[in-house]
Design a protein around this motif. Structure first.
Motif, PDB file in Angstrom:
ATOM      1  N   ILE A 189      -3.697  -5.829  -3.519  1.00  0.00           N
ATOM      2  CA  ILE A 189      -3.107  -4.394  -3.515  1.00  0.00           C
ATOM      3  C   ILE A 189      -2.466  -4.261  -2.405  1.00  0.00           C
ATOM      4  O   ILE A 189      -1.453  -3.755  -2.395  1.00  0.00           O
ATOM      5  N   GLU A 190      -3.069  -4.699  -1.290  1.00  0.00           N
ATOM      6  CA  GLU A 190      -2.342  -4.113   0.089  1.00  0.00           C
ATOM      7  C   GLU A 190      -0.884  -5.110   0.204  1.00  0.00           C
ATOM      8  O   GLU A 190      -0.140  -4.429   0.764  1.00  0.00           O
ATOM      9  N   GLU A 191      -1.123  -6.347  -0.516  1.00  0.00           N
ATOM     10  CA  GLU A 191       0.273  -7.024  -0.406  1.00  0.00           C
ATOM     11  C   GLU A 191       1.209  -6.343  -1.212  1.00  0.00           C
ATOM     12  O   GLU A 191       2.443  -6.297  -0.778  1.00  0.00           O
ATOM     13  N   ARG A 192       0.854  -5.934  -2.308  1.00  0.00           N
ATOM     14  CA  ARG A 192       1.829  -5.073  -3.269  1.00  0.00           C
ATOM     15  C   ARG A 192       2.454  -3.738  -2.522  1.00  0.00           C
ATOM     16  O   ARG A 192       3.663  -3.421  -2.755  1.00  0.00           O
ATOM     17  N   ILE A 193       1.339  -3.072  -1.868  1.00  0.00           N
ATOM     18  CA  ILE A 193       2.036  -1.975  -1.222  1.00  0.00           C
ATOM     19  C   ILE A 193       2.849  -2.379  -0.051  1.00  0.00           C
ATOM     20  O   ILE A 193       4.045  -1.601   0.215  1.00  0.00           O
ATOM     21  N   ALA A 194       2.637  -3.517   0.737  1.00  0.00           N
ATOM     22  CA  ALA A 194       3.296  -3.727   1.705  1.00  0.00           C
ATOM     23  C   ALA A 194       5.077  -4.240   1.243  1.00  0.00           C
ATOM     24  O   ALA A 194       6.091  -3.878   1.738  1.00  0.00           O
ATOM     25  N   LYS A 195       5.022  -4.895  -0.015  1.00  0.00           N
ATOM     26  CA  LYS A 195       6.159  -5.321  -0.451  1.00  0.00           C
ATOM     27  C   LYS A 195       6.986  -4.275  -0.726  1.00  0.00           C
ATOM     28  O   LYS A 195       8.395  -4.015  -0.834  1.00  0.00           O
ATOM     29  N   ALA A 196       6.376  -3.130  -1.476  1.00  0.00           N
ATOM     30  CA  ALA A 196       6.980  -1.875  -2.151  1.00  0.00           C
ATOM     31  C   ALA A 196       7.393  -1.468  -0.757  1.00  0.00           C
ATOM     32  O   ALA A 196       8.577  -0.563  -0.994  1.00  0.00           O
ATOM     33  N   ARG A 197       6.947  -1.121   0.113  1.00  0.00           N
ATOM     34  CA  ARG A 197       7.246  -0.181   1.135  1.00  0.00           C
ATOM     35  C   ARG A 197       8.300  -0.922   1.870  1.00  0.00           C
ATOM     36  O   ARG A 197       9.527  -0.362   2.373  1.00  0.00           O
ATOM     37  N   ALA A 198       8.638  -2.290   2.033  1.00  0.00           N
ATOM     38  CA  ALA A 198       9.758  -3.013   2.431  1.00  0.00           C
ATOM     39  C   ALA A 198      10.946  -2.667   1.666  1.00  0.00           C
ATOM     40  O   ALA A 198      12.156  -2.436   2.153  1.00  0.00           O
ATOM     41  N   LEU A 199      10.575  -2.969   0.258  1.00  0.00           N
ATOM     42  CA  LEU A 199      11.829  -2.550  -0.700  1.00  0.00           C
ATOM     43  C   LEU A 199      12.310  -1.168  -0.708  1.00  0.00           C
ATOM     44  O   LEU A 199      13.646  -0.908  -0.700  1.00  0.00           O
ATOM     45  N   ILE A 200      11.424  -0.282  -0.440  1.00  0.00           N
ATOM     46  CA  ILE A 200      11.777   1.195  -0.137  1.00  0.00           C
ATOM     47  C   ILE A 200      12.967   1.208   0.895  1.00  0.00           C
ATOM     48  O   ILE A 200      13.760   1.807   0.921  1.00  0.00           O
ATOM     49  N   GLY A 201      12.374   0.794   2.035  1.00  0.00           N
ATOM     50  CA  GLY A 201      13.055   0.691   3.458  1.00  0.00           C
ATOM     51  C   GLY A 201      14.699   0.192   2.874  1.00  0.00           C
ATOM     52  O   GLY A 201      15.644   0.717   3.551  1.00  0.00           O
ATOM     53  N   ARG A 242      14.634   4.880  -8.468  1.00  0.00           N
ATOM     54  CA  ARG A 242      13.948   3.576  -8.138  1.00  0.00           C
ATOM     55  C   ARG A 242      12.866   3.737  -6.775  1.00  0.00           C
ATOM     56  O   ARG A 242      11.886   3.483  -6.855  1.00  0.00           O
ATOM     57  N   ILE A 243      13.387   4.604  -5.775  1.00  0.00           N
ATOM     58  CA  ILE A 243      12.789   4.917  -4.717  1.00  0.00           C
ATOM     59  C   ILE A 243      11.442   5.628  -5.194  1.00  0.00           C
ATOM     60  O   ILE A 243      10.149   5.456  -4.702  1.00  0.00           O
ATOM     61  N   ASN A 244      11.825   6.684  -5.866  1.00  0.00           N
ATOM     62  CA  ASN A 244      10.592   7.591  -6.515  1.00  0.00           C
ATOM     63  C   ASN A 244       9.524   6.917  -7.238  1.00  0.00           C
ATOM     64  O   ASN A 244       8.363   7.007  -7.294  1.00  0.00           O
ATOM     65  N   ASP A 245      10.074   5.956  -8.046  1.00  0.00           N
ATOM     66  CA  ASP A 245       9.126   5.050  -8.808  1.00  0.00           C
ATOM     67  C   ASP A 245       8.293   4.326  -8.093  1.00  0.00           C
ATOM     68  O   ASP A 245       7.122   4.014  -8.057  1.00  0.00           O
ATOM     69  N   LEU A 246       8.943   3.530  -6.942  1.00  0.00           N
ATOM     70  CA  LEU A 246       8.015   2.612  -6.086  1.00  0.00           C
ATOM     71  C   LEU A 246       7.084   3.536  -5.225  1.00  0.00           C
ATOM     72  O   LEU A 246       6.009   3.197  -5.122  1.00  0.00           O
ATOM     73  N   LYS A 247       7.234   4.826  -4.905  1.00  0.00           N
ATOM     74  CA  LYS A 247       6.611   5.683  -4.157  1.00  0.00           C
ATOM     75  C   LYS A 247       5.171   6.228  -5.056  1.00  0.00           C
ATOM     76  O   LYS A 247       4.240   6.092  -4.646  1.00  0.00           O
ATOM     77  N   GLN A 248       5.473   6.261  -6.315  1.00  0.00           N
ATOM     78  CA  GLN A 248       4.480   6.492  -7.243  1.00  0.00           C
ATOM     79  C   GLN A 248       3.652   5.296  -7.381  1.00  0.00           C
ATOM     80  O   GLN A 248       2.156   5.723  -7.692  1.00  0.00           O
ATOM     81  N   ARG A 249       4.142   4.210  -7.657  1.00  0.00           N
ATOM     82  CA  ARG A 249       3.265   3.059  -7.734  1.00  0.00           C
ATOM     83  C   ARG A 249       2.556   2.999  -6.230  1.00  0.00           C
ATOM     84  O   ARG A 249       1.115   2.524  -6.386  1.00  0.00           O
ATOM     85  N   ILE A 250       2.887   3.298  -5.267  1.00  0.00           N
ATOM     86  CA  ILE A 250       2.172   2.897  -3.983  1.00  0.00           C
ATOM     87  C   ILE A 250       0.992   4.005  -3.937  1.00  0.00           C
ATOM     88  O   ILE A 250      -0.122   3.878  -3.767  1.00  0.00           O
ATOM     89  N   ALA A 251       1.262   5.502  -4.410  1.00  0.00           N
ATOM     90  CA  ALA A 251       0.274   6.165  -4.874  1.00  0.00           C
ATOM     91  C   ALA A 251      -0.913   5.901  -5.464  1.00  0.00           C
ATOM     92  O   ALA A 251      -1.965   6.075  -5.298  1.00  0.00           O
ATOM     93  N   ALA A 252      -0.520   5.124  -6.609  1.00  0.00           N
ATOM     94  CA  ALA A 252      -1.379   4.894  -7.591  1.00  0.00           C
ATOM     95  C   ALA A 252      -2.066   3.609  -6.926  1.00  0.00           C
ATOM     96  O   ALA A 252      -3.383   3.425  -7.327  1.00  0.00           O
ATOM     97  N   TRP A 253      -1.752   2.499  -6.152  1.00  0.00           N
ATOM     98  CA  TRP A 253      -2.512   1.591  -5.934  1.00  0.00           C
ATOM     99  C   TRP A 253      -3.284   1.909  -4.682  1.00  0.00           C
ATOM    100  O   TRP A 253      -4.467   1.665  -4.639  1.00  0.00           O
ATOM    101  N   GLY A 254      -3.000   3.185  -3.939  1.00  0.00           N
ATOM    102  CA  GLY A 254      -4.039   3.526  -3.062  1.00  0.00           C
ATOM    103  C   GLY A 254      -4.962   4.462  -3.650  1.00  0.00           C
ATOM    104  O   GLY A 254      -6.068   4.079  -3.093  1.00  0.00           O
ATOM    105  N   LYS A 255      -5.018   4.859  -4.754  1.00  0.00           N
ATOM    106  CA  LYS A 255      -6.081   5.471  -5.325  1.00  0.00           C
ATOM    107  C   LYS A 255      -6.910   4.473  -6.072  1.00  0.00           C
ATOM    108  O   LYS A 255      -8.107   4.612  -6.265  1.00  0.00           O
ATOM    109  N   ARG A 256      -6.284   3.300  -6.453  1.00  0.00           N
ATOM    110  CA  ARG A 256      -7.144   2.274  -6.994  1.00  0.00           C
ATOM    111  C   ARG A 256      -7.874   1.765  -6.028  1.00  0.00           C
ATOM    112  O   ARG A 256      -9.103   1.412  -5.945  1.00  0.00           O
TER     113      ARG A 256
END
Length: 379
Positions: A189-201, A242-256
């Motif tokens: 999950i942390e790898e997914r969050i890191a990739k999503a944050r890099a893509l947002i940047g 797309r950015i907002n969608d990735l932010k929501q996914r990151i929040a969902a992964w953090g809650k998970r």
């Protein structure tokens, strides 16, 4: 071995210790291989037939000079009993030197840096090695001063046994605390969050007007499989969505992660409550007490405890103390508990051989195999 050497070389005066040191050096340095040692042993130990006919051999050598080379090159026949005795002596000396090295190594190594002893097979050969090392431990156990030194001797004997039989012994130290490795699910999950944050940047950089090839290539990969083109007039809106969608996914992964961590904590606490309630309560109290606040002042601490222990206090005992004392007067005191060597031997005998050891790293198998006649040294 010293007696045999004295018979072979009566002109040389060698002590038993010096002879044992020389044999140990030869075995450790691997100067000669097994075949060379066997050849030297056969040349050094004369046979009984050769000694009996040494006087008759001289005339025969004079009469048949052509057979001298053949006689010299012919291997000497050694008595099987003497050959077996020398081999046993060398084998015992090798075991003794290995045991000595293991005990010295164990004494100078902290508990947390000791090697992990492997589980060995319950074969006759391994049991024979353990039985051969038991008489050698008498000298070490007799001079043992306390239980810790006795335990280090036993660990050294176990380590020497593993080395003699060729068991694989890891050189890394044993882990003394709980494992701090991150679970696989959390790492994914942390790898997914890191990739999503890099893509947002990258998407934010492209929205800001950065058109470098690497940024453009990443944005195209982000919209792959869709009908979105980078040349569309509403590309800024698509990037924001797309950015907002990735932010929501990151929040969902953090809650998970938080949900899974809480569930794992509850599971471990429930299991610990069933096995060791005292340890569970200690862990709960430790987490509550350990804070990040400032440490108490030394003066205030001394004044607090001095007010509790230094000032005399007059206690007024009520009549209930006399009632309790009269009721307890008729109670027979419990006999003192004395743990005998037989109790320890019985407890070790019933314990599984390869149960997980304690901080010392010594399994019950070694206590059963070695500590049979020396229970009094460990109690």
């Amino acid at each position: 071995m010293h007696r045999l050497f004295a018979e072979l070389e009566p002109s040389l005066t060698v002590t038993e210790q010096n002879l044992a040191d020389r044999v140990r050096y030869i075995l450790r340095s691997n100067i000669f291989d097994v075949a060379e040692l066997e050849r030297l042993r056969c040349e050094a130990v004369p046979s009984s037939d050769e000694n009996a006919t040494v006087e008759d051999a001289a005339p025969q050598m004079v009469e048949q000079p052509a057979n001298v080379d053949a006689a010299v090159n012919t291997p000497v026949v050694v008595d099987s009993n003497d050959n077996g005795t020398v081999a046993q002596e060398l084998e015992l000396e090798h075991k003794r030197s290995t045991l000595e090295e293991a005990i010295v190594e164990t004494r100078s190594t902290p508990l947390e840096n000791r090697t992990r002893l492997p589980r060995i097979a319950l074969s006759k050969r391994n049991r024979a090695v353990v039985r051969a090392l038991k008489p050698m431990l008498v000298t070490y156990l007799e001079v043992s001063r306390d239980l810790c030194e006795t335990e280090s001797i036993l660990f050294g004997a176990a380590l020497a046994t593993c080395r003699i039989i060729g068991a694989k012994v890891s050189t890394a130290g044993r882990a003394t605390g709980h494992s701090s490795a991150i679970p696989a699910w959390r790492r994914r999950i942390e790898e997914r969050i890191a990739k999503a944050r890099a893509l947002i940047g990258r998407l934010i950089c492209f929205r800001s007007g950065n058109n470098r090839p690497r940024i453009v290539r990443t944005v195209r990969m982000a919209f792959a499989g869709t009908n979105v083109s980078l040349s569309q007039p509403d590309i800024t809106q698509k990037l924001t969505e797309r950015i907002n969608d990735l932010k929501q996914r990151i929040a969902a992964w953090g809650k998970r992660i938080r949900r899974y961590t809480e569930r794992s904590t509850r599971f471990n606490q429930n299991r610990l409550f069933q096995s060791d309630q005292k340890r569970l309560y200690e862990s709960l109290e430790r987490s509550m007490v350990s804070g990040t606040g400032p440490a108490p002042n030394q003066t205030d601490t001394v004044a607090f405890w001095r007010g509790l222990w230094s000032e005399p206090v007059n206690h007024s005992e009520g009549p209930w103390t006399e009632v309790v004392a009269s009721q307890c007067a008729g109670i027979t005191p419990m006999d003192p508990v004395i743990i005998t060597p037989d109790d320890v031997a019985e407890a070790v005998r019933r314990a599984p051989n390869w149960k997980s050891p304690g901080l010392d790293g010594l399994h019950h198998y070694w206590l059963k195999g070695i500590m049979i006649k020396y229970e009094a040294k460990t109690v």
